[in-house]
Scaffold this motif. Structure first.
Motif, PDB file in Angstrom:
ATOM      1  N   HIS A   1       0.081  -6.337   8.702  1.00  0.00           N
ATOM      2  CA  HIS A   1       0.876  -5.327   7.995  1.00  0.00           C
ATOM      3  C   HIS A   1       0.997  -5.672   6.507  1.00  0.00           C
ATOM      4  O   HIS A   1       0.849  -4.795   5.639  1.00  0.00           O
ATOM      5  N   LEU A   2       1.278  -6.932   6.192  1.00  0.00           N
ATOM      6  CA  LEU A   2       1.463  -7.341   4.805  1.00  0.00           C
ATOM      7  C   LEU A   2       0.165  -7.249   4.008  1.00  0.00           C
ATOM      8  O   LEU A   2       0.177  -6.892   2.823  1.00  0.00           O
ATOM      9  N   VAL A   3      -0.958  -7.558   4.648  1.00  0.00           N
ATOM     10  CA  VAL A   3      -2.252  -7.420   3.974  1.00  0.00           C
ATOM     11  C   VAL A   3      -2.517  -5.947   3.662  1.00  0.00           C
ATOM     12  O   VAL A   3      -2.952  -5.592   2.560  1.00  0.00           O
ATOM     13  N   ALA A   4      -2.231  -5.066   4.633  1.00  0.00           N
ATOM     14  CA  ALA A   4      -2.404  -3.630   4.405  1.00  0.00           C
ATOM     15  C   ALA A   4      -1.452  -3.143   3.313  1.00  0.00           C
ATOM     16  O   ALA A   4      -1.832  -2.301   2.476  1.00  0.00           O
ATOM     17  N   TYR A   5      -0.225  -3.671   3.300  1.00  0.00           N
ATOM     18  CA  TYR A   5       0.739  -3.305   2.269  1.00  0.00           C
ATOM     19  C   TYR A   5       0.237  -3.715   0.883  1.00  0.00           C
ATOM     20  O   TYR A   5       0.338  -2.943  -0.085  1.00  0.00           O
ATOM     21  N   ALA A   6      -0.330  -4.913   0.789  1.00  0.00           N
ATOM     22  CA  ALA A   6      -0.896  -5.357  -0.490  1.00  0.00           C
ATOM     23  C   ALA A   6      -2.028  -4.439  -0.933  1.00  0.00           C
ATOM     24  O   ALA A   6      -2.158  -4.123  -2.121  1.00  0.00           O
ATOM     25  N   ASP A   7      -2.858  -3.995   0.021  1.00  0.00           N
ATOM     26  CA  ASP A   7      -3.937  -3.062  -0.318  1.00  0.00           C
ATOM     27  C   ASP A   7      -3.379  -1.754  -0.878  1.00  0.00           C
ATOM     28  O   ASP A   7      -3.919  -1.193  -1.829  1.00  0.00           O
ATOM     29  N   VAL A   8      -2.285  -1.255  -0.259  1.00  0.00           N
ATOM     30  CA  VAL A   8      -1.654  -0.028  -0.743  1.00  0.00           C
ATOM     31  C   VAL A   8      -1.119  -0.230  -2.169  1.00  0.00           C
ATOM     32  O   VAL A   8      -1.321   0.609  -3.052  1.00  0.00           O
TER      33      VAL A   8
END
Length: 215
Positions: free
Chosen positions: A41-48
């Motif tokens: 989730h945090l990796v995806a959040y960083a991508d966003v």
């Protein structure tokens, strides 16, 4: 090995032992601080965040990307505060989060942090490959220690006391987030939230670092 209660918290006796060991060494490794689903989730959040332009060029590690106090990363501070307080042996108050994306060849020069980073965690989230990239620590006159982290592992350390650095990265990229705290009963308790109205709110950026010569 430390014992835990049913909810995963350290027992009272082991809190005392863990706190003493942390204070003596200036650091403690917390394996699996964040579970794999939350890491994803945090990796995806960083991508966003990166896609919407919320990462900026960093000046402490020239050319790297950083974001200060992003709401999703700041939310980790109260979420993990109790568990980290157990490891430290004292109650921690959150100050701020700071995420960075390193690229090949970039390095973190030896430094100590400002007092708002009295107790800090570097949390590894993802990298271009599985090659280890240790963070190095030196507390006083002790020999340097290199710590390798897997995704979800955290390194808890005395940010304002322990010299820390990373050698040049030999991979395409590396994503991690710093989580910073102060002692609720210590001299910097008034620095909670890093002078902001609350978590997830903006502030003028501080790098938090006093650059020092490499040992």
């Amino acid at each position: 090995m430390s014992r835990t209660d049913a909810d995963g918290a350290l027992t009272a006796g082991d809190q005392t032992s863990a706190g003493a060991a942390y204070e003596a060494a200036g650091h403690a490794v917390v394996r699996g601080l964040v579970d794999p689903a939350l890491v994803d989730h945090l990796v995806a959040y960083a991508d966003v965040l990166r896609g919407r332009g919320s990462f900026e060029i960093d000046d402490q590690v020239p050319g790297s990307l950083r974001t200060y106090g992003a709401a999703g990363f700041d939310a980790l501070l109260p979420t993990l505060a109790t568990r980290l307080s157990d490891r430290v042996g004292r109650t921690l108050l959150p100050t701020y989060s700071f995420a960075r994306i390193y690229a090949r060849g970039q390095e973190l020069f030896p430094h100590r942090d400002r007092v708002e980073c009295e107790h800090s965690v570097t949390l590894h989230l993802a990298g271009a490959d599985d090659a280890p990239w240790p963070i190095w620590l030196r507390d006083g006159d002790a020999d340097p220690v290199g710590i390798d982290l897997a995704p979800g592992d955290g390194l808890l350390y005395r940010g304002d006391r322990v010299l820390h650095w990373r050698d040049p990265l030999d991979a395409e990229w590396y994503l991690q987030v710093f989580l910073h705290f102060v002692d609720a009963d210590g001299p910097y308790a008034d620095r909670a939230y890093d002078g902001r109205a609350g978590l997830g709110t903006s502030s003028s950026l501080h790098t938090g670092a006093e650059q020092l010569g490499r040992p």
